[in-house]
Structures are given as structure tokens and as C-alpha cells.
Write an enzyme that holds these catalytic residues in place. Structure first.
Site, PDB file in Angstrom:
ATOM      1  N   TRP A  21     -17.481  -5.212  12.769  1.00  0.00           N
ATOM      2  CA  TRP A  21     -16.810  -5.798  13.935  1.00  0.00           C
ATOM      3  C   TRP A  21     -16.864  -4.812  15.105  1.00  0.00           C
ATOM      4  CZ3 TRP A  21     -11.486  -7.797  11.668  1.00  0.00           C
ATOM      5  CH2 TRP A  21     -11.742  -8.815  10.729  1.00  0.00           C
ATOM      6  N   TYR A  51       3.048  -6.339  17.584  1.00  0.00           N
ATOM      7  CA  TYR A  51       3.395  -5.458  16.449  1.00  0.00           C
ATOM      8  C   TYR A  51       3.911  -4.113  16.971  1.00  0.00           C
ATOM      9  CZ  TYR A  51       1.994  -2.481  12.364  1.00  0.00           C
ATOM     10  OH  TYR A  51       1.924  -1.586  11.321  1.00  0.00           O
ATOM     11  N   LEU A 102       0.834  -1.213   0.000  1.00  0.00           N
ATOM     12  CA  LEU A 102       0.000   0.000   0.000  1.00  0.00           C
ATOM     13  C   LEU A 102       0.869   1.265   0.000  1.00  0.00           C
ATOM     14  CD1 LEU A 102      -2.796   1.453   0.567  1.00  0.00           C
ATOM     15  CD2 LEU A 102      -2.354   1.040   2.980  1.00  0.00           C
ATOM     16  N   VAL A 103       1.768   1.371   0.954  1.00  0.00           N
ATOM     17  CA  VAL A 103       2.573   2.595   1.072  1.00  0.00           C
ATOM     18  C   VAL A 103       3.771   2.569   0.124  1.00  0.00           C
ATOM     19  CG1 VAL A 103       3.834   4.096   2.656  1.00  0.00           C
ATOM     20  CG2 VAL A 103       1.923   2.764   3.502  1.00  0.00           C
ATOM     21  N   GLY A 104       4.452   1.423   0.051  1.00  0.00           N
ATOM     22  CA  GLY A 104       5.643   1.326  -0.809  1.00  0.00           C
ATOM     23  C   GLY A 104       5.313   1.664  -2.262  1.00  0.00           C
ATOM     24  N   GLY A 142       6.761   3.389  11.291  1.00  0.00           N
ATOM     25  CA  GLY A 142       6.192   2.732  12.469  1.00  0.00           C
ATOM     26  C   GLY A 142       4.690   2.748  12.352  1.00  0.00           C
TER      27      GLY A 142
HETATM   28  N1  NDP Z   1      -1.671   0.078   6.351  1.00  0.00           N
HETATM   29  C1  NDP Z   1      -1.789   0.839   7.418  1.00  0.00           C
HETATM   30  O1  NDP Z   1      -2.906   1.249   7.815  1.00  0.00           O
HETATM   31  C2  NDP Z   1      -0.584   1.269   8.192  1.00  0.00           C
HETATM   32  C3  NDP Z   1       0.699   0.864   7.838  1.00  0.00           C
HETATM   33  N2  NDP Z   1       1.781   1.286   8.587  1.00  0.00           N
HETATM   34  C4  NDP Z   1       3.141   0.890   8.255  1.00  0.00           C
HETATM   35  O2  NDP Z   1       3.456   1.305   6.934  1.00  0.00           O
HETATM   36  C5  NDP Z   1       4.349   0.366   6.322  1.00  0.00           C
HETATM   37  C6  NDP Z   1       3.770  -0.124   5.015  1.00  0.00           C
HETATM   38  O3  NDP Z   1       2.533  -0.779   5.288  1.00  0.00           O
HETATM   39  P1  NDP Z   1       1.541  -1.222   4.121  1.00  0.00           P
HETATM   40  O4  NDP Z   1       2.015  -0.649   2.842  1.00  0.00           O
HETATM   41  O5  NDP Z   1       0.175  -0.986   4.605  1.00  0.00           O
HETATM   42  O6  NDP Z   1       1.755  -2.796   4.110  1.00  0.00           O
HETATM   43  P2  NDP Z   1       1.514  -3.822   2.919  1.00  0.00           P
HETATM   44  O7  NDP Z   1       1.187  -5.122   3.547  1.00  0.00           O
HETATM   45  O8  NDP Z   1       0.574  -3.263   1.928  1.00  0.00           O
HETATM   46  O9  NDP Z   1       2.940  -3.908   2.245  1.00  0.00           O
HETATM   47  C7  NDP Z   1       4.034  -4.431   2.922  1.00  0.00           C
HETATM   48  C8  NDP Z   1       5.057  -4.857   1.914  1.00  0.00           C
HETATM   49  O10 NDP Z   1       6.153  -5.478   2.593  1.00  0.00           O
HETATM   50  C9  NDP Z   1       6.500  -6.671   1.906  1.00  0.00           C
HETATM   51  N3  NDP Z   1       7.049  -7.658   2.815  1.00  0.00           N
HETATM   52  C10 NDP Z   1       6.478  -8.179   3.923  1.00  0.00           C
HETATM   53  N4  NDP Z   1       7.291  -9.084   4.481  1.00  0.00           N
HETATM   54  C11 NDP Z   1       8.381  -9.142   3.707  1.00  0.00           C
HETATM   55  C12 NDP Z   1       9.584  -9.902   3.750  1.00  0.00           C
HETATM   56  N5  NDP Z   1       9.812 -10.795   4.723  1.00  0.00           N
HETATM   57  N6  NDP Z   1      10.496  -9.712   2.781  1.00  0.00           N
HETATM   58  C13 NDP Z   1      10.283  -8.831   1.783  1.00  0.00           C
HETATM   59  N7  NDP Z   1       9.188  -8.073   1.693  1.00  0.00           N
HETATM   60  C14 NDP Z   1       8.245  -8.239   2.642  1.00  0.00           C
HETATM   61  C15 NDP Z   1       5.186  -7.162   1.333  1.00  0.00           C
HETATM   62  O11 NDP Z   1       5.416  -8.061   0.279  1.00  0.00           O
HETATM   63  P3  NDP Z   1       4.462  -9.345   0.193  1.00  0.00           P
HETATM   64  O12 NDP Z   1       3.057  -8.804   0.180  1.00  0.00           O
HETATM   65  O13 NDP Z   1       4.889  -9.966  -1.088  1.00  0.00           O
HETATM   66  O14 NDP Z   1       4.759 -10.142   1.408  1.00  0.00           O
HETATM   67  C16 NDP Z   1       4.536  -5.869   0.891  1.00  0.00           C
HETATM   68  O15 NDP Z   1       4.965  -5.484  -0.391  1.00  0.00           O
HETATM   69  C17 NDP Z   1       4.564  -0.744   7.354  1.00  0.00           C
HETATM   70  O16 NDP Z   1       5.730  -0.490   8.090  1.00  0.00           O
HETATM   71  C18 NDP Z   1       3.356  -0.616   8.259  1.00  0.00           C
HETATM   72  O17 NDP Z   1       3.647  -1.108   9.546  1.00  0.00           O
HETATM   73  C19 NDP Z   1       1.615   2.123   9.665  1.00  0.00           C
HETATM   74  C20 NDP Z   1       0.387   2.546  10.037  1.00  0.00           C
HETATM   75  C21 NDP Z   1      -0.807   2.152   9.346  1.00  0.00           C
HETATM   76  C1  F7E Z   2      -3.235   0.530  11.451  1.00  0.00           C
HETATM   77  C2  F7E Z   2      -3.561  -0.233  12.706  1.00  0.00           C
HETATM   78  O1  F7E Z   2      -4.396  -1.354  12.398  1.00  0.00           O
HETATM   79  C3  F7E Z   2      -4.750  -2.187  13.488  1.00  0.00           C
HETATM   80  O2  F7E Z   2      -5.547  -1.532  14.407  1.00  0.00           O
HETATM   81  P1  F7E Z   2      -6.964  -0.948  14.177  1.00  0.00           P
HETATM   82  O3  F7E Z   2      -6.880   0.512  13.997  1.00  0.00           O
HETATM   83  O4  F7E Z   2      -7.825  -1.396  15.285  1.00  0.00           O
HETATM   84  O5  F7E Z   2      -7.359  -1.622  12.796  1.00  0.00           O
HETATM   85  P2  F7E Z   2      -8.577  -2.097  11.939  1.00  0.00           P
HETATM   86  O6  F7E Z   2      -8.601  -1.260  10.735  1.00  0.00           O
HETATM   87  O7  F7E Z   2      -8.476  -3.553  11.716  1.00  0.00           O
HETATM   88  O8  F7E Z   2      -9.897  -1.861  12.821  1.00  0.00           O
HETATM   89  C4  F7E Z   2     -10.353  -0.591  13.165  1.00  0.00           C
HETATM   90  C5  F7E Z   2     -11.678  -0.702  13.890  1.00  0.00           C
HETATM   91  O9  F7E Z   2     -12.665  -1.069  12.912  1.00  0.00           O
HETATM   92  C6  F7E Z   2     -13.442  -2.147  13.421  1.00  0.00           C
HETATM   93  N1  F7E Z   2     -14.024  -2.900  12.311  1.00  0.00           N
HETATM   94  C7  F7E Z   2     -15.345  -2.972  12.021  1.00  0.00           C
HETATM   95  N2  F7E Z   2     -15.563  -3.790  11.000  1.00  0.00           N
HETATM   96  C8  F7E Z   2     -14.333  -4.229  10.605  1.00  0.00           C
HETATM   97  C9  F7E Z   2     -13.937  -5.123   9.571  1.00  0.00           C
HETATM   98  O10 F7E Z   2     -14.742  -5.669   8.823  1.00  0.00           O
HETATM   99  N3  F7E Z   2     -12.598  -5.322   9.441  1.00  0.00           N
HETATM  100  C10 F7E Z   2     -11.671  -4.712  10.263  1.00  0.00           C
HETATM  101  N4  F7E Z   2     -10.354  -4.954  10.053  1.00  0.00           N
HETATM  102  N5  F7E Z   2     -12.046  -3.897  11.273  1.00  0.00           N
HETATM  103  C11 F7E Z   2     -13.361  -3.655  11.435  1.00  0.00           C
HETATM  104  C12 F7E Z   2     -12.461  -2.910  14.294  1.00  0.00           C
HETATM  105  O11 F7E Z   2     -13.127  -3.771  15.199  1.00  0.00           O
HETATM  106  C13 F7E Z   2     -11.735  -1.768  14.979  1.00  0.00           C
HETATM  107  O12 F7E Z   2     -12.498  -1.285  16.051  1.00  0.00           O
HETATM  108  C14 F7E Z   2      -3.630  -2.553  14.401  1.00  0.00           C
HETATM  109  O13 F7E Z   2      -3.777  -3.893  14.756  1.00  0.00           O
HETATM  110  C15 F7E Z   2      -2.323  -2.058  13.976  1.00  0.00           C
HETATM  111  O14 F7E Z   2      -1.815  -2.903  12.995  1.00  0.00           O
HETATM  112  C16 F7E Z   2      -2.334  -0.694  13.418  1.00  0.00           C
HETATM  113  O15 F7E Z   2      -1.381   0.031  13.540  1.00  0.00           O
END
Ligand code: NDP
Ligand code: F7E
Length: 361
Positions: A245, A137, A15-17, A107
Site C-alpha cells: 500500500w 483515533y 496483542l499487547v494485553g 495511547g
Molecule cells: N498495535 C499497535 O501497533 C499499537 C497499539 N497501541 C495501543 O495499544 C493498546 C493495545 O493494542 P493492541 O493490543 O494492538 O490491540 P488489539 O486489537 O490486539 O487488542 C485490543 C483488545 O481490546 C479488546 N476490546 C476492544 N474493544 C473492547 C470492548 N468494547 N470491550 C472489551 N474489550 C474490548 C479486544 O477484544 P476483542 O478483540 O474481543 O474485541 C482486544 O482484546 C491500545 O490502546 C492501542 O491503541 C498503540 C500503538 C500501536
Molecule cells: C499504530 C498506528 O497504525 C496506524 O498508522 P500507520 O502507522 O500508518 O499503520 P499501518 O501499519 O497500517 O501502515 C503503515 C504504513 O505501511 C503501509 N502499508 C503497505 N502495505 C500495507 C499493508 O498491506 N497493510 C497495511 N496496514 N499497511 C501497509 C501503509 O500504507 C502505511 O504507509 C494508525 O492508523 C494508528 O492506528 C496508529 O497508531
């Protein structure tokens, strides 16, 4: 960074990368290095050491991690702590060993205490207990911040940590068990609307291309209804009801992933570790929050998505599923003081995510 700098984006298909890669390309950076998970397993110390020795990147965006929603974090606790510690240990340490000029570590705002005062300042780190569902995590992410800080202090490196709020956008994870709330609700509500309209082709296409459970293109209506029911999309007396949820009461702050990428590149271009230090005698909490400063309840989010998608049915709340932290709103004054602000608000963002999802299918 200059346009010829060699830049490694770890996690470039995520997502972010993927958004960071797009942002860098749009700004004219062209010397970009990336590897898929299959080509380079970042948990493997020897592979990572040999990659850094060979490629010698000058700048590193560390956006690879084991990531998932609340239930995935709670269930796969060992994987979340092990993979994240290994990935960040390997990438940060090899960045130091190979003279990387600057690294950005991503982070998460779940590093802050479960009951932190709101909005959450960077200084609230390590002041109280964490939320249980994502403790492993969060501990890994806290270790990453402290690793960057410690290398900067001991080895004079330039590693910056940013703490993004909940993110969503293109290339999001739509898996109904492991994803975050926004993509999960977009998908569930889209499926609910398709069921409401008796649009079985749309449902089959969805289940086939983005499998929540491998359902072949010709699956019977009965089989499909069972799969949907299992994932909280229910048809009762001809009315569709979608599972939310938890209680729907938790508040979450959402940032569009392309805004997150823009903030990441902005910080890499404009900020060094030494700019992030407030007390030079006891350096700590040098990380920067990245968010919008605006949040919404999960219930209101569900209704916003319902309106955008045009779903007429209702919702039910499953309190057997965890709520997680009740509120985690970031204080973004540190980031704002640098001159960066987000662009995409939640309403436009939901619409953009739904359009992306429809095109992708
Ligand atoms: N999404 C969110 O809401 C949030 C994300 N973050 C942080 O932002 C960063 C990016 O997250 P996001 O883009 O959502 O995550 P994604 O899961 O979308 O992407 C993570 C990427 O890391 C790669 N990856 C995972 N494990 C390995 C490994 N062992 N070796 C090589 N590549 C690997 C995955 O490849 P593959 O899929 O092929 O395994 C994937 O391309 C992370 O540090 C996350 O903790 C922080 C806050 C919120
Ligand atoms: C980014 C953040 O993401 C994770 O934390 P979170 O914010 O709780 O993430 P979430 O998006 O999964 O949920 C947000 C809220 O939404 C509610 N909820 C309702 N219905 C659905 C549902 O259908 N799916 C999901 N996933 N949640 C649902 C769910 O019960 C919760 O109250 C961390 O573990 C940690 O990894 C972190 O850093």
C-alpha cells in the site's frame, strides 16, 4: 505493585494485553483479573461500573481499545473515536471512583502532529495538525492523556499514560484489510511464496484458518486465485507480485509487543505520576514515549520480510492506498533515562513473528 496486588488487565487477549498478562505471570504476579469482550463490554458504562465495584482492582493496565491499521482507521472513523472514548472514559473514571492505586493508559504515537520535528518529543503534543487518516483515533487518545492528567491534578490519582510506537508480535491481527503493515506483509508474502511453490494445501490452510474471506478447505484454485488477487497477491505470467500500500516511502518504527509489555510493567513498578511532571504549575505532557528510536522504510521492511520468508517474487506499489504520516520516530530519551531499553530488533522480530504465524496456523 506487590506480587499479591489485584491487577486488572483490560484487553488481555489482544496483542499487547496478552503480552502484559504473560509478563506479569512470569514475574510472579498472581492476583490477576481479566474479562473477555463478550463477558464485559467496556463501552457500556453500567457494566464497567458494576465490574469495578465487584472486583475492586488495585492496579489497572488499560490495553483494551479499538485498534487497526491505516485503512481501518480511515474507514471506520466513527467507531474508532466512539469506542475508544467510551472505553477509556469508563475505565479511567471507574478507576478513580473505586480507588485504583495506579493505572497505565496506552495511547499511540499518532497523537503527535503529522509534520512534527523528528524524533518526536513528548512536548510536541498539540503543537500542530494531525494526520488525517487516523485523526479520530488520535483525538480519542489525546483525550485519554488529558483525562489521566486532569484526574491526577484534581483528584490526586496516579494514572500514567504511555505512547507506544507501531507494535507487532504474538496474537497480532493478520486480517488483510484491517491489520497493521507488519502482520499484513508477513501474511501476504507467505501466501505469495506458497503460490510460487504451487503449495495449494498451505494456501487453503491459511485462507481457512485465518480467513481473509471465508474460503472452504476444498475451494478450487480459480476461486483461491480470485481471493488472493483481491488482496494484492497476483500471479502474472507465472510471476508473483505482492501489493504494497502507498509509495513504500513512509518510515515506521516497530517495537515487539513483549518488549512493550515489559516497558509497561517496568513503568507500573517504578514510576508514579508525580515523577512524570516537569512543571508543577502547568502540568502537561506527562506521558512517556515507548519505542526503539530506530525506523525503517516500508519498502525496506517488505524486502526484509521477503528475505526472511524466502519469497522470490516482486512487489508493486499501490498509490491509491494512503501513505499516512511520512515519518513518526519517537524520541525515547525520557524512557531511556529511567533505565529501560528494548531487546528485540526488527530482523529478529520479523523472524519471530513469522515463526509464531506458522505455528499458529
Ligand atoms: N498495535 C499497535 O501497533 C499499537 C497499539 N497501541 C495501543 O495499544 C493498546 C493495545 O493494542 P493492541 O493490543 O494492538 O490491540 P488489539 O486489537 O490486539 O487488542 C485490543 C483488545 O481490546 C479488546 N476490546 C476492544 N474493544 C473492547 C470492548 N468494547 N470491550 C472489551 N474489550 C474490548 C479486544 O477484544 P476483542 O478483540 O474481543 O474485541 C482486544 O482484546 C491500545 O490502546 C492501542 O491503541 C498503540 C500503538 C500501536
Ligand atoms: C499504530 C498506528 O497504525 C496506524 O498508522 P500507520 O502507522 O500508518 O499503520 P499501518 O501499519 O497500517 O501502515 C503503515 C504504513 O505501511 C503501509 N502499508 C503497505 N502495505 C500495507 C499493508 O498491506 N497493510 C497495511 N496496514 N499497511 C501497509 C501503509 O500504507 C502505511 O504507509 C494508525 O492508523 C494508528 O492506528 C496508529 O497508531
Amino acid at each position: 505493585m506487590n506480587k499479591d496486588s489485584k491487577i486488572y488487565i483490560a484487553g488481555h487477549r489482544g496483542l499487547v494485553g496478552s503480552a502484559i498478562l504473560k509478563n506479569l505471570k512470569s514475574k510472579g504476579y498472581h492476583n490477576l483479573v481479566f474479562k473477555t469482550h463478550d463477558e464485559l463490554d467496556l463501552t457500556d458504562t453500567l457494566q464497567v461500573a458494576s465490574f469495578f465495584k465487584k472486583e475492586k482492582p488495585e492496579y489497572v493496565f488499560l490495553a483494551a481499545a479499538k485498534v487497526g491499521g491505516i485503512v481501518a482507521n480511515n474507514v471506520y472513523r466513527a467507531d474508532f473515536i466512539y469506542d475508544n472514548l467510551m472505553i477509556q472514559n469508563n475505565v479511567i473514571h471507574q478507576s478513580y471512583k473505586n480507588g485504583v492505586k495506579k493505572l497505565l493508559f496506552l495511547g499511540s504515537t499518532c497523537i503527535y502532529p503529522k509534520n512534527a520535528p523528528q524524533p518526536m518529543l513528548e512536548d510536541y503534543l498539540l503543537t500542530d495538525v494531525l494526520e488525517y487518516t487516523n485523526e479520530p483515533y488520535a483525538i480519542a487518545k489525546i483525550a485519554g492523556i488529558k483525562m489521566c492528567e486532569s484526574y491526577n491534578i484534581q483528584y490526586d490519582s496516579n494514572f500514567i499514560s504511555v505512547m507506544p510506537t507501531n507494535l507487532y508480535g504474538p496474537n497480532d491481527n493478520f486480517d488483510l484489510e484491517k491489520s497493521h503493515v507488519l502482520p499484513a506483509l508477513v501474511r501476504k508474502i507467505h501466501l505469495g511464496k506458497s503460490l510460487e511453490n504451487d503449495n495449494w494445501d498451505a494456501i487453503r490452510k491459511d485462507l481457512y484458518h485465518l480467513p481473509i474471506e471465508k474460503t472452504d478447505g476444498n475451494a478450487s484454485k480459480e476461486k483461491i486465485l480470485l481471493v488472493l488477487n483481491k488482496h494484492g497477491i497476483k500471479k502474472i505470467d507465472n510471476k508473483i507480485s505482492i501489493e504494497i500500500w502507498g509509495s513504500g516511502k513512509p518510515m515506521r518504527e516497530f517495537l515487539w509487543s513483549e518488549d512493550m509489555a515489559d516497558a509497561s510493567v517496568f513503568i507500573m513498578e517504578n514510576r508514579d505520576f508525580k515523577d512524570c511532571i516537569e512543571d508543577i504549575k502547568e502540568i502537561r505532557n506527562s506521558h512517556i514515549n515507548i519505542g526503539t528510536g530506530v525506523d525503517i522504510s516500508i519498502k525496506d521492511l517488505a524486502y526484509l520480510i521477503k528475505k526472511e520468508i524466502g519469497f522470490k517474487g516482486g512487489f508493486y506499489f499501490n498509490i491509491e492506498k494512503p501513505d499516512g504520516t511520512i515519518k513518526k520516530l519517537t524520541d525515547v530519551s525520557k524512557l531511556s533515562s529511567l533505565g529501560w531499553v528494548y531487546r528485540m530488533g526488527i530482523k529478529e522480530g520479523v523472524s519471530a513473528l513469522y515463526n509464531w504465524y506458522l505455528k499458529k496456523k
